[in-house]
Motif scaffolding. Sequence first.
Motif, PDB file in Angstrom:
ATOM      1  N   TYR A 142      -1.205 -42.946  14.739  1.00  0.00           N
ATOM      2  CA  TYR A 142      -2.608 -42.562  14.857  1.00  0.00           C
ATOM      3  C   TYR A 142      -2.754 -41.059  15.066  1.00  0.00           C
ATOM      4  O   TYR A 142      -3.727 -40.442  14.631  1.00  0.00           O
ATOM      5  CB  TYR A 142      -3.268 -43.306  16.018  1.00  0.00           C
ATOM      6  N   THR A 143      -1.783 -40.474  15.734  1.00  0.00           N
ATOM      7  CA  THR A 143      -1.835 -39.040  16.010  1.00  0.00           C
ATOM      8  C   THR A 143      -1.620 -38.197  14.757  1.00  0.00           C
ATOM      9  O   THR A 143      -2.283 -37.181  14.558  1.00  0.00           O
ATOM     10  CB  THR A 143      -0.783 -38.660  17.060  1.00  0.00           C
ATOM     11  N   HIS A 144      -0.720 -38.621  13.887  1.00  0.00           N
ATOM     12  CA  HIS A 144      -0.291 -37.768  12.785  1.00  0.00           C
ATOM     13  C   HIS A 144      -0.750 -38.180  11.386  1.00  0.00           C
ATOM     14  O   HIS A 144      -0.582 -37.400  10.443  1.00  0.00           O
ATOM     15  CB  HIS A 144       1.238 -37.672  12.775  1.00  0.00           C
ATOM     16  N   LEU A 172      -3.963 -39.889  10.648  1.00  0.00           N
ATOM     17  CA  LEU A 172      -5.402 -40.061  10.467  1.00  0.00           C
ATOM     18  C   LEU A 172      -6.048 -38.697  10.266  1.00  0.00           C
ATOM     19  O   LEU A 172      -5.942 -37.814  11.115  1.00  0.00           O
ATOM     20  CB  LEU A 172      -6.022 -40.768  11.672  1.00  0.00           C
ATOM     21  N   PHE A 173      -6.725 -38.543   9.143  1.00  0.00           N
ATOM     22  CA  PHE A 173      -7.269 -37.242   8.759  1.00  0.00           C
ATOM     23  C   PHE A 173      -8.530 -36.890   9.525  1.00  0.00           C
ATOM     24  O   PHE A 173      -8.786 -35.744   9.855  1.00  0.00           O
ATOM     25  CB  PHE A 173      -7.544 -37.245   7.256  1.00  0.00           C
ATOM     26  N   TRP A 174      -9.373 -37.903   9.790  1.00  0.00           N
ATOM     27  CA  TRP A 174     -10.618 -37.724  10.536  1.00  0.00           C
ATOM     28  C   TRP A 174     -11.471 -36.583   9.985  1.00  0.00           C
ATOM     29  O   TRP A 174     -11.944 -35.720  10.709  1.00  0.00           O
ATOM     30  CB  TRP A 174     -10.350 -37.476  12.016  1.00  0.00           C
ATOM     31  N   GLU A 188     -10.594 -32.938  10.933  1.00  0.00           N
ATOM     32  CA  GLU A 188     -10.721 -32.501  12.321  1.00  0.00           C
ATOM     33  C   GLU A 188      -9.506 -32.831  13.174  1.00  0.00           C
ATOM     34  O   GLU A 188      -9.519 -32.609  14.375  1.00  0.00           O
ATOM     35  CB  GLU A 188     -11.976 -33.125  12.937  1.00  0.00           C
ATOM     36  N   ASN A 189      -8.462 -33.368  12.583  1.00  0.00           N
ATOM     37  CA  ASN A 189      -7.258 -33.699  13.341  1.00  0.00           C
ATOM     38  C   ASN A 189      -6.189 -32.627  13.121  1.00  0.00           C
ATOM     39  O   ASN A 189      -5.561 -32.574  12.068  1.00  0.00           O
ATOM     40  CB  ASN A 189      -6.722 -35.075  12.913  1.00  0.00           C
ATOM     41  N   ASN A 247      -3.310 -32.459  14.266  1.00  0.00           N
ATOM     42  CA  ASN A 247      -1.966 -33.037  14.275  1.00  0.00           C
ATOM     43  C   ASN A 247      -1.671 -33.862  13.027  1.00  0.00           C
ATOM     44  O   ASN A 247      -0.635 -34.516  12.957  1.00  0.00           O
ATOM     45  CB  ASN A 247      -1.792 -33.926  15.517  1.00  0.00           C
ATOM     46  N   TYR A 248      -2.586 -33.814  12.060  1.00  0.00           N
ATOM     47  CA  TYR A 248      -2.395 -34.566  10.819  1.00  0.00           C
ATOM     48  C   TYR A 248      -1.342 -33.874   9.949  1.00  0.00           C
ATOM     49  O   TYR A 248      -1.360 -32.658   9.769  1.00  0.00           O
ATOM     50  CB  TYR A 248      -3.716 -34.638  10.052  1.00  0.00           C
ATOM     51  N   TRP A 270       1.659 -38.890   5.891  1.00  0.00           N
ATOM     52  CA  TRP A 270       0.674 -39.759   5.244  1.00  0.00           C
ATOM     53  C   TRP A 270       1.188 -40.253   3.897  1.00  0.00           C
ATOM     54  O   TRP A 270       1.015 -41.405   3.532  1.00  0.00           O
ATOM     55  CB  TRP A 270      -0.624 -38.979   5.050  1.00  0.00           C
TER      56      TRP A 270
END
Length: 240
Positions: free
Chosen positions: A116-118, A120-122, A125-126, A128-129, A134
């Motif tokens: 979930y930390t790395h 998820l693009f959001w 706004e992430n 840590n992506y 991915w």
Amino acid sequence: MNRRVIVMLLAVLVLSTAGCARTLQNNQAELSARAKKLRNIVMLAPDTTICELSAGGVKEQRDDWCAAGQKNLEKAIIEDLNGKAVNVKVLKVTADLENEVDEVKTLYREVMESAYTHTLFWGGENPNYFHDKWKNFDYSIGSLEKLLKKQKADGLLLVQANDEISSTGRKVLRVFQALNPFAAAGRYGVTVVKIALADSKGDIIWNNFFYDSGGYDLREFGSTRDFVKGLLVDFPQEGK
């Protein structure tokens, strides 16, 4: 036991009150084909936490509710997957299996947190992506061959559940907040269930999570059964 962890792809579809997140990997077809071959599955007893949410937003875990929710999830998942021609039984953790099962649970939680930390693009706004995580992933909790052989099974199902039940005071407060156009309404309790299917190699070949705000109650079997239908709607099946 040596364990390798390279994060899988996750993609999230967000809805206003309910939704789910599903894997959308480059090798989705290959993973789905592998999942369809698993017809005898053991499930670890769902890791279930149910709390009462007070008017002030304070959460208090209720162990009796947790136990009821766990049993409801077990029954609902088995019932739903039996309808998909999948034989599921709950793994009975004997003394000789306790350490191995605890290790599997711990690693699973850590891997999903990393995912979930790395991955998820959001909407950008992430910070840590990582696109490589991915795009190219190998997500595993290590070999389960010995564990599954003992159970005469070919797959392991892992489930994590969290539910918040609004107290009577919170429900009353929300009614008054709804009547006051200037009041900020407190949120409803949220129900979230995460689920993953691993093969004998320990590779996660299917996973999903489903969530809803205020619409379900895992203490009640009928509500749990309806929730599980959404959770397992995309479970891989032959011919689909």
